[in-house]
Enzyme design. Structure first.
Site, PDB file in Angstrom:
ATOM      1  N   SER A  48       6.547  85.866  75.114  1.00  0.00           N
ATOM      2  CA  SER A  48       7.841  85.489  74.535  1.00  0.00           C
ATOM      3  C   SER A  48       7.926  83.996  74.259  1.00  0.00           C
ATOM      4  O   SER A  48       8.640  83.580  73.349  1.00  0.00           O
ATOM      5  CB  SER A  48       8.991  85.921  75.455  1.00  0.00           C
ATOM      6  OG  SER A  48       8.894  85.261  76.703  1.00  0.00           O
ATOM      7  N   CYS A  70      10.583  75.801  78.591  1.00  0.00           N
ATOM      8  CA  CYS A  70      10.801  76.925  79.505  1.00  0.00           C
ATOM      9  C   CYS A  70      10.001  76.792  80.808  1.00  0.00           C
ATOM     10  O   CYS A  70      10.520  77.082  81.895  1.00  0.00           O
ATOM     11  CB  CYS A  70      10.454  78.231  78.805  1.00  0.00           C
ATOM     12  SG  CYS A  70       8.896  78.189  77.909  1.00  0.00           S
ATOM     13  N   HIS A 109       7.720  84.160  82.620  1.00  0.00           N
ATOM     14  CA  HIS A 109       6.659  83.226  82.995  1.00  0.00           C
ATOM     15  C   HIS A 109       6.509  83.216  84.511  1.00  0.00           C
ATOM     16  O   HIS A 109       7.509  83.238  85.233  1.00  0.00           O
ATOM     17  CB  HIS A 109       7.014  81.798  82.573  1.00  0.00           C
ATOM     18  CG  HIS A 109       6.879  81.516  81.108  1.00  0.00           C
ATOM     19  ND1 HIS A 109       6.499  82.461  80.185  1.00  0.00           N
ATOM     20  CD2 HIS A 109       7.069  80.361  80.403  1.00  0.00           C
ATOM     21  CE1 HIS A 109       6.462  81.905  78.978  1.00  0.00           C
ATOM     22  NE2 HIS A 109       6.807  80.641  79.085  1.00  0.00           N
ATOM     23  N   ARG A 156      14.064  66.098  73.095  1.00  0.00           N
ATOM     24  CA  ARG A 156      13.997  66.133  74.563  1.00  0.00           C
ATOM     25  C   ARG A 156      13.644  64.788  75.180  1.00  0.00           C
ATOM     26  O   ARG A 156      14.179  64.422  76.222  1.00  0.00           O
ATOM     27  CB  ARG A 156      12.974  67.171  75.024  1.00  0.00           C
ATOM     28  CG  ARG A 156      13.451  68.595  74.877  1.00  0.00           C
ATOM     29  CD  ARG A 156      12.370  69.531  75.406  1.00  0.00           C
ATOM     30  NE  ARG A 156      12.655  70.912  75.040  1.00  0.00           N
ATOM     31  CZ  ARG A 156      11.711  71.823  74.840  1.00  0.00           C
ATOM     32  NH1 ARG A 156      10.433  71.484  74.959  1.00  0.00           N
ATOM     33  NH2 ARG A 156      12.022  73.058  74.535  1.00  0.00           N
TER      34      ARG A 156
END
Lengths: 352, 352
Positions: A171, A141, A254, A112
């Site tokens: 998750s 995320c 989230h 990233r």
């Protein structure tokens, strides 16, 4: 005709030869559903995982696809590989997949922050992908969900600072953490001792600071990722941003409490609502009369990031506060990856 | 000898004649435990509640105390009455209790913003109570927990602004909301439909914006309370503060992500840790190496407010970020009320 469209078997078919690395994980299984619901043109599907999962199978369009143990040669003949098996596996296998000529859309943190790898939320910075790019990273995320809610506000003024507190679901820690939340909650309700869990504090009816290593500045890895990745995606190395990442006993979406400070005067609430309403992938849920605002349950299974509680921050002359919720497995991971493929792979741009 | 110490029966006893209004609620039952553990000198205990609960009883020091339906004459002969039955009942019965000569320690919002009523967190502003005051308000639970973590930092510099996101437990909504969280979670795990619940969004593995009315500025009632009460307790009408109040699926302790901006330069992290460590009622849990920080489970049943994740806010030249957790039923309500009584009632100051 591009190689992507060459039929791989006898059957005259068009479409891509697709691999998923980490097929059995919480994100991996979402890919299969997304391929079906989005009519992603899959000519051939190769499901890859660790030795542990090899021999099992997953259903796709009514067929059982066997799961193979990943090896360096697993990517021969593959057009696009979705990686979702952690940074170590991505570092090991991405070079093989790229050498085999595949696009690699990587959900891990491995590349990233690599200057040569675009880090992409399609609604925000598709322009970061050059024609020669074959390796593209999917952001963290929490960074995706935050920026989906914040990026559309850039046209209303210069954003000066972001202050974020997250309410992150199980998750994000994978299928194993989702199972632990359910198991520990059942044990609590049955007044049993749960299985000992050394990875994080007790999870039943509890929450805790994101259980990753803390750096010298006092940030855990999740917070560092959101800060660094937001700066890269927004192409703004000096973006002032602080994040507090907290794991809550929620299964798969989230949420975030977000304060956006603007330089000069803040846009009015109605302009914020309108900018967000027009933004692709964002849904405004902000009904004060009905007390109807985003919740993680509302966002679960949904493509959009939900935003509400939009209001002036009374503690600052030009800040807006809001609350967002987005499905960590979908826009936070698998959906964002599939959207990247759809937007970037030339054969798909004409097909889809 | 003060009237408070006069024996109410034949038995030669010292102590107070105490009433609890709202004895069967989540906060009410905590009073009974606190009286025992703190050796609160109870000579006589009158448990008051609505008609609905009259006839039941609660155990106290091995005896069953009957619950009586509250009436205007319920407070005759009472030295101190703890009110925890909502603002409407407080408004109705506080005048009767005061007329009967009792101290009234009120957990409701009824009188908190009344200029003539002190709003007290004993560690912070006991000086607000004058010698003639008989009615004292206990602040909102989130305001108490926030200020316990923030007030000790005032000696390190001038606090300029507070930005707070809460992670509030079910107990703030009373025993009924705690039951709903458990019942809805059981139903979810058993794949049953839960009992319909019109008061708030689904609660099992979900969170939601505090389900109280939203005002014209976009703040719900909980947020407005924390803002206004913090200003009153700190005696600082212009305090810049914003709060986002979120209900999480946790049973009985509230958590908060707090940003404290200072005028001028921020204190260093070690000074913050030291100031909090020395503060009565605060416990610092801030072990970065062990990833050990405050959680609501850790704070449940504990008197102290736990503070950790103390770090510089990288988005501001002089701000500190931290994370706090405190038991909503104890320091957030019953304990704070008992501490007020212990500090304010002359007979107790010599006895305790």
């Amino acid at each position: 005709m591009t190689p992507a469209l060459a039929p791989s078997g006898a059957e005259p078919t068009t479409g891509l030869r697709v691999a998923i690395l980490g097929a059995t994980g919480a994100v991996g299984t979402e890919f299969l559903r997304l391929f079906e619901t989005r009519h992603f043109p899959v000519a051939e599907l190769r499901l890859l995982a660790s030795e542990r999962s090899a021999g099992k199978s997953l259903a796709f369009k009514g067929r059982n696809i066997p799961i193979e143990a990943v090896t360096p040669s697993s990517f021969e003949g593959i057009d696009v590989a979705f990686f979702s098996a952690g940074a170590t596996r991505s570092r090991e296998f991405a070079p093989h997949a790229l050498r085999a000529g595949a696009y690699v859309i990587d959900n891990s943190s491995a590349f990233r922050m690599d200057d040569n790898v675009p880090l992409v939320v399609p609604e925000i910075n598709l322009h970061a992908v050059g024609p020669a790019d074959r390796l593209i990273s999917v952001p963290n995320c929490s960074a995706i969900i935050l920026l989906m809610a914040v990026a559309p506000l850039r046209k209303l003024g210069t954003i000066e600072r972001l202050i974020v507190s997250t309410y992150q679901s199980a998750s994000g820690g994978g299928a194993g953490m989702m199972r632990r939340l359910v198991d520990e909650t059942k044990a609590y309700l049955d007044e049993r001792e749960p299985e000992p869990n050394l990875a994080h504090p007790p999870y039943a009816f509890n929450l805790f600071s994101h259980n990753t290593a803390i750096n010298a500045e006092g940030q855990n890895e999740e917070e560092s990722k959101v800060i660094a990745e937001s700066r890269k995606i927004l192409e703004w190395p000096d973006l002032r941003i602080n994040v507090t990442c907290i794991r809550v006993p929620v299964l798969r979406a989230h949420s975030q409490s977000i304060t956006v400070e603007f330089a000069g005067s803040a846009p009015d609430e109605e302009s914020v609502r309108e900018a967000l309403s027009r933004a692709a992938g964002v849904r405004v849920v902000d009904d004060r009369t009905a007390n109807h605002f985003p919740t993680p349950l509302m966002a679960s299974g949904q493509d959009d990031v939900f935003v509400g509680r939009i209001r002036k921050d009374p503690s600052h002359p030009s800040a807006i506060a809001m609350f967002a919720a987005g499905d960590q497995l979908l826009k936070g991971a698998a959906l964002n990856a599939v959207q990247i493929a759809e937007a970037v792979i030339p054969a798909l741009r004409t097909l889809v």
